[in-house]
Scaffold this active site. Structure first.
Site, short mmCIF file in Angstrom:
data_model
loop_
_atom_site.label_atom_id
_atom_site.label_comp_id
_atom_site.label_asym_id
_atom_site.label_seq_id
_atom_site.Cartn_x
_atom_site.Cartn_y
_atom_site.Cartn_z
N ILE A 94 -19.61 2.73 2.35
CA ILE A 94 -20.00 2.05 0.91
C ILE A 94 -19.38 0.81 1.30
O ILE A 94 -19.69 -0.22 0.37
CB ILE A 94 -19.58 2.79 -0.06
CG1 ILE A 94 -20.42 2.45 -1.46
CG2 ILE A 94 -18.07 2.71 -0.48
CD1 ILE A 94 -20.18 3.47 -2.66
N GLY A 101 -3.80 5.23 6.37
CA GLY A 101 -4.84 4.58 5.58
C GLY A 101 -5.83 5.61 5.28
O GLY A 101 -6.72 5.21 4.62
N SER A 115 -7.78 7.63 2.64
CA SER A 115 -7.95 7.75 1.24
C SER A 115 -8.71 8.74 0.65
O SER A 115 -8.84 8.92 -0.38
CB SER A 115 -8.51 6.34 0.87
OG SER A 115 -9.53 5.76 1.40
N HIS A 161 -13.19 12.44 8.20
CA HIS A 161 -14.19 11.78 8.49
C HIS A 161 -13.84 10.90 9.77
O HIS A 161 -12.85 10.26 9.87
CB HIS A 161 -14.68 10.92 7.54
CG HIS A 161 -13.51 10.24 6.68
ND1 HIS A 161 -12.47 10.82 5.91
CD2 HIS A 161 -13.17 8.99 6.71
CE1 HIS A 161 -11.63 9.97 5.51
NE2 HIS A 161 -11.99 8.81 5.98
N HIS A 166 -14.77 7.22 11.50
CA HIS A 166 -15.48 6.03 11.29
C HIS A 166 -16.16 5.71 12.65
O HIS A 166 -15.55 5.81 13.63
CB HIS A 166 -14.50 4.89 10.89
CG HIS A 166 -13.45 5.22 9.52
ND1 HIS A 166 -13.75 4.29 8.47
CD2 HIS A 166 -12.59 6.15 9.31
CE1 HIS A 166 -13.26 4.83 7.62
NE2 HIS A 166 -12.30 5.62 8.09
P1 AMP Z 1 -10.38 6.32 4.92
O1 AMP Z 1 -9.63 5.24 4.12
O2 AMP Z 1 -10.24 6.47 6.46
O3 AMP Z 1 -9.96 7.70 4.21
O4 AMP Z 1 -11.79 5.99 4.64
C1 AMP Z 1 -12.57 6.38 3.64
C2 AMP Z 1 -13.88 5.65 3.45
O5 AMP Z 1 -14.88 6.04 2.82
C3 AMP Z 1 -13.68 4.01 3.25
O6 AMP Z 1 -14.07 3.44 4.30
C4 AMP Z 1 -14.52 3.90 2.09
O7 AMP Z 1 -15.20 2.79 1.83
C5 AMP Z 1 -15.37 5.26 2.33
N1 AMP Z 1 -16.07 5.65 1.14
C6 AMP Z 1 -15.62 6.22 0.04
N2 AMP Z 1 -16.60 6.57 -1.02
C7 AMP Z 1 -17.67 6.46 -0.28
C8 AMP Z 1 -18.93 7.00 -0.76
N3 AMP Z 1 -19.30 7.59 -1.96
N4 AMP Z 1 -20.10 6.42 0.18
C9 AMP Z 1 -19.70 6.28 1.29
N5 AMP Z 1 -18.72 5.68 1.76
C10 AMP Z 1 -17.47 5.84 0.92
#
Ligand code: AMP
Length: 116
Positions: free
Chosen positions: A33, A95, A97, A102, A104
């Protein structure tokens, strides 16, 4: 956090809208997102696994599958040749969150090293 509250469980279940680029019985890939590059896709297991630290021998096949999906997404997105990065942030200090594992998949621009 319960699976009912987990945003990526809800994305996988179709309860939260996302731009899904690939899915199968074990994995879902959707666009981040808040993209950090022209291509920024997240690959998740359907199963709720909080982080990479929850790896176990029983999950070897699933984790391997997630990597293969990441490579496949990169190919479909056209960034295999130019280069792409696959990142797993593990723990808040690194990092992470969202506490649903997941990968990336980032590419489509020059990526510097080391990461911040
Ligand atoms: P991390 O900081 O490695 O946990 O990555 C979490 C990622 O999830 C971040 O890059 C956010 O932009 C992404 N994110 C959070 N909520 C959503 C969502 N509803 N749809 C798509 N990406 C999301």
């Amino acid at each position: 956090m319960s699976e009912q509250e987990c945003i990526f469980c809800r994305v996988a279940a179709g309860e939260i809208k996302a731009e899904i680029v690939y899915e199968d019985e074990r994995a879902v890939a959707f666009r981040d997102i808040n993209p950090q590059a022209p291509v920024h896709v997240l690959v998740i297991p359907r199963e709720h696994i909080a982080s990479l630290s929850d790896a176990s021998p029983e999950r070897d096949a699933l984790f391997g599958h997630l990597l293969r999906v990441a490579a496949q997404v990169a190919a479909v997105e056209g960034i295999s040749e130019s280069g792409f990065r696959t990142v797993v942030n593990n723990g808040a200090g690194a990092g992470q969150s969202v506490f649903h594992l997941h990968l990336h998949v980032i590419g489509g621009r020059r990526l510097s090293w080391p990461p911040g």
